[in-house]
Design an enzyme around this catalytic site. Structure first.
Site, PDB file in Angstrom:
ATOM      1  N   ASP A 191       0.809  -1.205   0.000  1.00  0.00           N
ATOM      2  CA  ASP A 191       0.000   0.000   0.000  1.00  0.00           C
ATOM      3  C   ASP A 191       0.849   1.264   0.000  1.00  0.00           C
ATOM      4  OD1 ASP A 191      -2.652   1.248   0.179  1.00  0.00           O
ATOM      5  OD2 ASP A 191      -2.023   1.883   2.176  1.00  0.00           O
ATOM      6  N   LEU A 272      -8.488   6.343   1.230  1.00  0.00           N
ATOM      7  CA  LEU A 272      -8.503   7.423   0.242  1.00  0.00           C
ATOM      8  C   LEU A 272      -7.167   7.576  -0.477  1.00  0.00           C
ATOM      9  CD1 LEU A 272     -10.436  10.126   2.292  1.00  0.00           C
ATOM     10  CD2 LEU A 272     -11.322   8.703   0.450  1.00  0.00           C
ATOM     11  N   ARG A 273      -6.227   6.696  -0.166  1.00  0.00           N
ATOM     12  CA  ARG A 273      -4.920   6.823  -0.803  1.00  0.00           C
ATOM     13  C   ARG A 273      -5.015   6.619  -2.312  1.00  0.00           C
ATOM     14  NH1 ARG A 273      -1.634   3.945   2.721  1.00  0.00           N
ATOM     15  NH2 ARG A 273      -1.227   5.851   3.882  1.00  0.00           N
ATOM     16  N   GLY A 274      -5.978   5.796  -2.742  1.00  0.00           N
ATOM     17  CA  GLY A 274      -6.151   5.564  -4.170  1.00  0.00           C
ATOM     18  C   GLY A 274      -6.492   6.832  -4.923  1.00  0.00           C
ATOM     19  N   THR A 277      -3.429   9.297  -4.895  1.00  0.00           N
ATOM     20  CA  THR A 277      -2.365   8.887  -5.803  1.00  0.00           C
ATOM     21  C   THR A 277      -2.791   9.044  -7.253  1.00  0.00           C
ATOM     22  OG1 THR A 277      -1.590   7.277  -4.161  1.00  0.00           O
ATOM     23  CG2 THR A 277      -0.808   7.010  -6.418  1.00  0.00           C
TER      24      THR A 277
END
Length: 334
Positions: A191, A272-274, A277
């Site tokens: 991740d 929410l990292r998707g 990024t």
């Protein structure tokens, strides 16, 4: 001439090259994970890109490549050192490296000969402001994975041992490569990679021939081959430098933010990292293309790299992660 194979001369592997370029434009994207067959140019691309990038300005003698004198750690004991030009660091982290070798430890020689407690910096110090490359990252020992997770989160290496209390900046682009047949990567570390790329051996005969021709020419006369591709590399360097300068001014409309969110929800990506990024990668690509704002074409181009490694496994869907992302991109973005 550098001894690295010219980045511009790499045949095919367009997604991998794009991912490398985007992290060079915006290191905050979070690094690149490259999984695939052996001998597909993974390590060649990392070293070629680093050789391509403009050198950094660093304080002479600083073990962590500080850009300003005030950023030099106290334990470095540097006085009145000026700035020098250095190549962008590319540091290999071997699988068998000890924890002391990675984070740093007490300088035994100075302790024994001078009776001083001094810090001997490790690989993380040398990688600051550059690249940390881990081949076969899926085979890395768990305790080193934990160390990397801590540093990747904070951007700082902290060493508390043997009477030492040391901290220094450790911000680098993490690049990992490996063969998925040899084991999976721990989800926590997976991740932390901003982008992931799947590479395969080319099946087109003409492409394979061209790869062999270029590699053979490079091995026979590196200076001549490098010279032949120097102009292409310098042109690409210029585009990367221009994109870095333009990055902050690239706009992302409310519609683009909505597209990012809808795509991630449709794929069921955790957290929410998707979205973050995906947006950063699309903005970096827009800057590279010379665009004033992010478009759906930019989102489409980076969606697989930004999201394929963030999907939950679906036992009812036998399609691979790349196929699942492509399917949702088509549905959400049209």
């Amino acid at each position: 001439m550098t001894n690295a194979f010219p980045f511009s001369a790499i045949v095919g592997q367009e997604e991998m090259k794009q991912a490398m370029i985007l992290t060079a434009i915006d290191p905050g994207i979070g690094g690149v994970l490259v999984f695939g067959d052996r001998g597909t140019g993974k390590s060649t691309a990392v070293r070629g890109l680093a050789a391509l990038l403009p050198p950094i300005m660093a304080v002479a003698g600083c073990p962590v490549n500080s850009a300003r004198a005030e950023d030099v750690p106290d334990w470095a004991n540097l006085k009145d050192s000026g700035l020098i030009e250095k190549p962008t660091p590319v540091i290999d982290l071997p699988l068998g490296a000890t924890e002391d070798r990675v984070v740093g430890a007490l300088d035994i020689e100075r302790a024994l000969t001078q009776g001083e407690k001094a810090f001997e910096p490790g690989l993380l110090a040398r990688a600051n402001r550059g690249y940390l490359y881990i081949d076969e990252v899926n085979l890395l020992e768990d305790h080193l994975v934990d160390l990397l997770l801590d540093v990747a989160q904070s951007g700082e290496n902290v060493v508390e041992r043997e009477g030492l209390s040391i901290r220094h900046a450790a911000r680098f682009v993490l690049v990992g490569s490996g063969n998925p047949e040899e084991g999976e990567l721990r989800p926590q570390l997976l991740d932390r990679f901003g982008l992931s790329v799947e590479v395969t051996s080319p099946t087109d005969i003409d492409v394979r021939i061209e790869v062999v021709k270029r590699r053979d020419a490079f091995d026979r006369d590196r200076d001549r081959f490098g010279g032949a591709w120097h102009a292409d590399d310098m042109a690409l360097r210029g585009k990367i430098v221009t994109a870095r300068e333009a990055l902050a001014g690239v706009e992302a409309s409310e519609n683009m933010l909505r597209d990012c969110a809808e795509l991630c929800v449709a794929l069921g990506s955790d957290g929410l990292r998707g979205e973050l990024t995906l947006l950063r990668a699309a903005r970096a690509l827009a800057a590279f293309d010379g665009a004033a704002s992010v478009t759906r074409d930019h989102l489409r181009s980076v969606a697989a790299s930004a999201l394929r490694h963030r999907l939950r496994r679906d036992p009812l869907d036998e399609a691979g992660s790349t196929t699942r992302v492509a399917r949702q991109v088509e549905e959400v973005l049209g």
